[in-house]
Design a protein around this motif. Structure first.
Motif, mmCIF file in Angstrom:
data_model
loop_
_atom_site.group_PDB
_atom_site.id
_atom_site.type_symbol
_atom_site.label_atom_id
_atom_site.label_comp_id
_atom_site.label_asym_id
_atom_site.label_seq_id
_atom_site.Cartn_x
_atom_site.Cartn_y
_atom_site.Cartn_z
ATOM 1 N N PRO A 99 0.810 -1.230 0.000
ATOM 2 C CA PRO A 99 0.000 0.000 0.000
ATOM 3 C C PRO A 99 0.835 1.269 0.000
ATOM 4 O O PRO A 99 1.834 1.367 0.703
ATOM 5 N N TYR A 100 0.417 2.220 -0.807
ATOM 6 C CA TYR A 100 1.037 3.546 -0.847
ATOM 7 C C TYR A 100 -0.086 4.546 -0.638
ATOM 8 O O TYR A 100 -1.249 4.166 -0.583
ATOM 9 N N GLY A 101 0.250 5.830 -0.526
ATOM 10 C CA GLY A 101 -0.787 6.830 -0.331
ATOM 11 C C GLY A 101 -1.618 6.512 0.897
ATOM 12 O O GLY A 101 -1.088 6.166 1.944
ATOM 13 N N ALA A 102 -2.937 6.591 0.760
ATOM 14 C CA ALA A 102 -3.815 6.334 1.906
ATOM 15 C C ALA A 102 -4.478 4.970 1.800
ATOM 16 O O ALA A 102 -5.435 4.691 2.525
ATOM 17 N N TYR A 103 -3.979 4.118 0.906
ATOM 18 C CA TYR A 103 -4.673 2.843 0.682
ATOM 19 C C TYR A 103 -4.655 1.920 1.894
ATOM 20 O O TYR A 103 -5.514 1.059 2.024
ATOM 21 N N ASP A 104 -3.654 2.082 2.774
ATOM 22 C CA ASP A 104 -3.606 1.180 3.926
ATOM 23 C C ASP A 104 -4.688 1.504 4.951
ATOM 24 O O ASP A 104 -4.973 0.703 5.827
ATOM 25 N N GLU A 105 -5.297 2.692 4.857
ATOM 26 C CA GLU A 105 -6.346 3.047 5.818
ATOM 27 C C GLU A 105 -7.733 2.892 5.219
ATOM 28 O O GLU A 105 -8.724 3.250 5.836
ATOM 29 N N ILE A 106 -7.764 2.405 3.990
ATOM 30 C CA ILE A 106 -9.050 2.314 3.299
ATOM 31 C C ILE A 106 -9.405 0.855 3.078
ATOM 32 O O ILE A 106 -8.550 0.027 2.798
ATOM 33 N N ASP A 107 -10.687 0.586 3.237
ATOM 34 C CA ASP A 107 -11.166 -0.781 3.147
ATOM 35 C C ASP A 107 -11.715 -1.001 1.732
ATOM 36 O O ASP A 107 -12.692 -0.363 1.338
ATOM 37 N N PHE A 108 -11.057 -1.847 0.976
ATOM 38 C CA PHE A 108 -11.575 -2.137 -0.369
ATOM 39 C C PHE A 108 -11.212 -3.555 -0.788
ATOM 40 O O PHE A 108 -10.325 -4.176 -0.204
ATOM 41 N N ASN A 109 -11.914 -4.057 -1.781
ATOM 42 C CA ASN A 109 -11.666 -5.419 -2.253
ATOM 43 C C ASN A 109 -10.882 -5.386 -3.550
ATOM 44 O O ASN A 109 -11.021 -4.475 -4.349
ATOM 45 N N VAL A 110 -10.080 -6.437 -3.745
ATOM 46 C CA VAL A 110 -9.404 -6.602 -5.022
ATOM 47 C C VAL A 110 -10.329 -7.429 -5.911
ATOM 48 O O VAL A 110 -10.726 -8.527 -5.551
ATOM 49 N N VAL A 111 -10.686 -6.877 -7.064
ATOM 50 C CA VAL A 111 -11.626 -7.558 -7.950
ATOM 51 C C VAL A 111 -10.866 -8.595 -8.763
ATOM 52 O O VAL A 111 -9.828 -8.297 -9.343
ATOM 53 N N THR A 112 -11.369 -9.820 -8.782
ATOM 54 C CA THR A 112 -10.747 -10.846 -9.620
ATOM 55 C C THR A 112 -11.799 -11.481 -10.520
ATOM 56 O O THR A 112 -12.992 -11.420 -10.245
ATOM 57 N N GLY A 113 -11.324 -12.099 -11.602
ATOM 58 C CA GLY A 113 -12.228 -12.771 -12.532
ATOM 59 C C GLY A 113 -12.152 -14.280 -12.390
ATOM 60 O O GLY A 113 -11.531 -14.794 -11.462
ATOM 61 N N LYS A 114 -12.791 -14.986 -13.329
ATOM 62 C CA LYS A 114 -12.859 -16.445 -13.208
ATOM 63 C C LYS A 114 -12.056 -17.168 -14.280
ATOM 64 O O LYS A 114 -12.220 -18.355 -14.498
ATOM 65 N N GLY A 115 -11.202 -16.454 -14.992
ATOM 66 C CA GLY A 115 -10.439 -17.088 -16.069
ATOM 67 C C GLY A 115 -10.269 -16.106 -17.187
ATOM 68 O O GLY A 115 -11.139 -15.282 -17.425
ATOM 69 N N GLY A 116 -9.115 -16.188 -17.850
ATOM 70 C CA GLY A 116 -8.811 -15.112 -18.784
ATOM 71 C C GLY A 116 -9.547 -15.189 -20.103
ATOM 72 O O GLY A 116 -9.423 -16.147 -20.842
ATOM 73 N N ASP A 117 -10.362 -14.222 -20.403
ATOM 74 C CA ASP A 117 -10.835 -13.921 -21.744
ATOM 75 C C ASP A 117 -11.334 -12.475 -21.742
ATOM 76 O O ASP A 117 -11.329 -11.816 -20.701
ATOM 77 N N VAL A 118 -11.761 -11.974 -22.893
ATOM 78 C CA VAL A 118 -12.126 -10.560 -22.965
ATOM 79 C C VAL A 118 -13.303 -10.246 -22.052
ATOM 80 O O VAL A 118 -13.362 -9.189 -21.434
ATOM 81 N N ASN A 158 -14.095 -11.633 -19.113
ATOM 82 C CA ASN A 158 -13.670 -11.508 -17.718
ATOM 83 C C ASN A 158 -12.897 -10.221 -17.472
ATOM 84 O O ASN A 158 -13.052 -9.588 -16.434
ATOM 85 N N VAL A 159 -12.076 -9.839 -18.455
ATOM 86 C CA VAL A 159 -11.324 -8.591 -18.310
ATOM 87 C C VAL A 159 -12.293 -7.415 -18.231
ATOM 88 O O VAL A 159 -12.132 -6.501 -17.415
ATOM 89 N N THR A 160 -13.324 -7.466 -19.072
ATOM 90 C CA THR A 160 -14.338 -6.409 -19.046
ATOM 91 C C THR A 160 -15.026 -6.354 -17.692
ATOM 92 O O THR A 160 -15.194 -5.276 -17.117
ATOM 93 N N MET A 161 -15.410 -7.526 -17.173
ATOM 94 C CA MET A 161 -16.107 -7.554 -15.886
ATOM 95 C C MET A 161 -15.218 -7.015 -14.769
ATOM 96 O O MET A 161 -15.700 -6.311 -13.877
#
Lengths: 161, 118, 543
Positions: free
Chosen positions: C384-403, C405-408
């Protein structure tokens, strides 16, 4: 705009080509900033399309060449080639400081400088990047026939308005 | 259900303002009220220290000799910055580094209106 | 904290670099960058290989080669991603890498550039380079022809795509090797937007460079200047105030929204769904007006300063941001529901350009491309840099690589960014002054620092070396598009010609970022140059 007002500006070559400006967009090595502002000028909020302007895919259909970015060595020849392919009369709009003079990138080992070094420029729109409104006004000036084909360029004389 | 949403959308579009800005609005202004603006020199405040020219990211400021002054018996040239508006990136750094507030960022000027030489 | 001073470099002898690299790769599987630094006093070139794992640990391996014998074994055999980075070093510094698949090709520099000039060497003077530029224009026009030892002309078609193509907004050339409609190989030729920024940066002061690096790319401009600032602040030992950190985070997230929304609009444009493009771009103007309100410009924000930000933001403006963001969220959710329930669009992008996680890691992919395969690699979270360590957020992941999933992933990241901005406004300390006393920093003491951030397109890496001077000794930039382009070239294989725009743009390519560096193909085709007259003669013969 009133009709009388318009005829005031009409020059001979303007009467020859009384039609909507079709635009070919050429990125000569810019940072994308001017490109997205140019595309933003086409989208609903600013809507250059109300002047009948249209983005075309081939320079052979275009009246206006919109150039963004400093001219790099690699694209200089393509730029000349594309300019030569456009039918007469043709207008060149240099959008952004880089296209006007090379801007912040002048001095780089692959940067030639402004668009003027390769092809004649009709209007320069400085700004980093210029507001879509400014781009709109430059295209409107061409549409209304306020600007003749042979270009004024980005010379020093234009410096103070 | 979809018909209802469609009807709602149609009615909303009928009575709302168009999202496109009116032509007069687009033609009028160039700078937004919050923009950084365009650098203009206030000659009375300038001391000719050339701090702005040294720090300009795109080297758009040149120090021009505009006259001479007499300091303690010596004649020294008076320098004033000159802006090349076709090289300027309008970042406003010159106004911020100036110790004497001699550079004003103006939003009301329409310096950049595209013009033809003819 | 997103940045660190390089202190422990594991030094290796040049001949054993492959062995050491393969050992390092087992615990640090992601090759971040290959940096070359020329030292004209010691007459040597130092190469720094930066490795990382997916939890945020960095490892630097360094090796030194003399100026007069610039050869080194290539590590492309163990880390395929290295091939691009090494090619960049070889063109700009003249280092020969044994076993690199691109050896002998010109990928980054212009065609007319002399072979023996390596612009990033410190002893190459500006005057010499100006002569080269002048000489370049006088040369004969050249046209590319791709020849091939592997493909015979009867079985395949070589189709040039670009540099100026209606589907590409930026100039870039791809030569597609086609068998019928199917793509069997791709040969990218880049460098149309190469402006030599790293060399320009060495000749200007740190403060001027802050505005220069911002103009690498117009879409991710703020994050470039932030990463550079992180590295320089590390060298200066400066810490910005809390409010400055929050403001920076907020602007970066607004920029991420603007970048992702722009991309979703362009996806509509490239799949022939133009009303989607217009709708989305209309919505995006809300974010642009917010950026204008906060920073004074819609695109190049020029908002950051060493040790803070350049202008303060009043509470009134923050309230406007909160209000506009809420409106934006409502409209955005509604619009995305409409778009993603439109089946022709979903059919168009589902199952196109498939790749898997292992593939993405091997080719060094970053950002939404690697997250689409399910690996939660996000610099905001792991380092974490900036203020990200004090902020609560999720890392968005997909279910397998294709266009699809990247869009989602991009669509959901916009919602996550809205969430972050909202928290920023809530948690921001209101009574602090985020503007530093002076912007000018003067001489920076000797040292090396690296900084990594999560740009909208993925991990962005900066290396800054200072040597007791006003100017940096070396600035190395590794942009996310450069890391992703090998994957894009690989994704194209096996799909048809009509999928090309969708797949190439799925990585959200930013060629202006990439081209200050470069890219190349991964096959063993030969690309050679002929002059125009020779080509005409060849054509006549064929006729």
């Amino acid at each position: 705009m009133a009709d009388g007002q318009r005829s005031e500006h009409e020059s001979f070559d303007r009467r020859l080509v009384r039609k909507s400006p079709w635009i070919f967009h050429f990125n000569s090595g810019g940072c994308n900033g001017c490109d997205i502002e140019f595309v933003a000028a086409l989208t609903p909020l600013y809507d250059v399309e109300r002047l009948g302007a249209k983005l075309v895919a081939s320079p052979k259909h275009a009246d206006v060449l919109v150039v963004t970015g400093p001219v790099t060595l690699q694209v200089a020849k393509s730029l000349k080639l594309i300019y030569d392919q456009m039918p007469e009369p043709k207008y060149v709009v240099a959008i952004g400081t880089c296209a006007c003079s090379g801007g912040i990138f002048s001095g780089g080992y692959t940067v030639l400088g402004g668009v003027e070094k390769v092809i004649p420029v009709t209007i320069c729109v400085p700004g980093c990047p210029p507001n879509p409104k400014e781009i709109f006004r430059a295209l409107e000036a061409i549409y209304k026939g306020e600007i003749k084909v042979a270009g004024g360029g980005c010379g020093e004389e234009q410096n103070r308005g | 259900m979809t018909r209802l949403t469609m009807l709602k959308e149609v009615l909303k579009s009928l009575f709302s303002k168009p999202s496109t800005e009116p032509l007069a609005e687009v033609e009028k202004g160039v700078f937004s009220p919050y923009s950084r603006g365009c650098p203009v020199l206030i000659p009375e405040k300038c001391t000719g220290c050339s701090l702005c020219a040294m720090n300009c990211p795109s080297n758009a400021i040149t120090m021009k000799i505009v006259g001479e002054k007499n300091v303690g018996g010596k004649t020294l040239p008076v320098r004033r910055p000159e802006f090349n508006y076709f090289k300027c990136i309008y970042c406003g750094l010159c106004a911020q580094v100036c110790q004497f507030n001699a550079i004003e960022m103006r939003r009301d000027l329409v310096i950049l209106r595209p013009r033809s030489k003819c | 904290m997103g940045r660190s001073r390089i202190e422990d470099k594991a030094y290796t002898e040049p001949h054993s670099i492959v062995e050491v690299a393969s050992k390092t790769l087992s615990s640090y599987p992601h090759l971040v960058s290959v940096t070359a630094v020329h030292d004209e006093k010691e007459k040597s070139i130092e190469l720094i290989y930066t490795f990382s794992d997916f939890r945020g640990a960095l490892k630097n391996i360094s090796t030194r080669i003399p100026e007069d014998k610039k050869t080194l074994p290539s590590i492309a055999s163990v880390a395929p991603a290295a091939s691009i980075y090494e090619q960049e070093v070889s063109e700009l510094f003249g280092v020969a890498f044994d076993g690199n698949p691109f050896t002998g090709k010109r990928v980054l520099l212009p065609d007319c550039f002399p072979n023996d000039v390596h612009p990033l060497l410190r002893n190459v003077k500006q005057e010499d380079l100006e002569k080269v530029v002048a000489g370049c224009m006088l040369g004969e026009p050249q046209i590319y022809v791709t020849g091939s030892s592997r493909y015979s002309a009867e079985s395949v078609i070589l189709l040039p795509f670009g540099p100026y193509h209606p589907a590409l907004k930026e100039p870039e050339r791809f030569i597609l090797v086609l068998e019928g409609e199917t793509i069997v190989d791709v040969i990218p030729k880049i460098g149309h937007v190469h402006r030599g920024i790293e060399k320009i940066a060495e000749g200007r002061t740190f403060l001027q460079d802050l505005f220069l690096v911002e103009r690498i790319c117009g879409i991710c401009s703020f994050i470039h200047s932030w990463t550079f600032t992180l590295a320089v602040e590390e060298l200066l030992n400066v810490k910005p105030s809390k409010k400055a950190e929050y403001l920076r985070t907020m602007i970066a997230e607004l920029e991420r929204i603007h970048s992702h929304v722009l991309w979703i609009g362009l996806l509509g444009y490239w799949t022939g769904f133009e009303s989607m493009f217009m709708w989305i771009w209309r919505l995006r103007e809300k974010i642009m007006s917010l950026l204008d309100l906060l920073t004074g410009n819609r695109v190049h924000k020029s908002f950051i300063a060493f040790g803070g930000v350049r202008r303060d933001v009043t509470d009134e403006k923050l309230n406007t941001v909160a209000k506009t963001i809420a409106e934006f969220e409502k409209d955005y959710k509604k619009l995305i529901d409409e778009i993603m329930s439109y089946e022709p669009l979903v059919e168009r992008i589902k199952g196109i350009g498939m790749y898997n996680a292992e593939h993405a890691i091997r080719l060094g992919a970053v950002g939404p491309m690697i997250r689409a395969t399910g690996i939660p690699y996000d610099i905001r979270k792991v380092e974490p840099y900036g203020a990200y360590d004090e902020i609560d957020f999720n890392v968005v992941t997909g279910k397998g690589g294709d266009v699809f999933n990247v869009t989602m992933v991009r669509i959901k990241e916009v919602l996550e960014s809205i969430n972050i901005i909202r928290q920023c406004i809530e948690k921001m300390p209101r009574n602090e002054n985020p503007v530093p006393k002076t912007l000018v920093i003067g001489v920076v003491k000797e040292g090396e620092a690296v900084a990594r951030t999560e740009a909208p397109r993925g991990e962005l890496f900066y290396y800054v070396k200072a040597a007791n001077s006003r100017n940096p000794h070396r600035v190395k930039i590794r942009t996310p598009t450069l890391a992703n382009i090998l994957l894009a070239a690989d994704m194209l294989k096996g799909y048809t010609l009509s999928d090309v725009p969708v797949i190439i743009t799925s990585i959200d390519p930013c060629f202006s970022c990439m081209d200050r560096a470069l890219v190349v193909d991964k096959n063993h085709n030969s690309v050679f140059f002929v002059d125009f007259n020779k080509l005409r003669k060849e054509n006549k013969r064929i006729r």
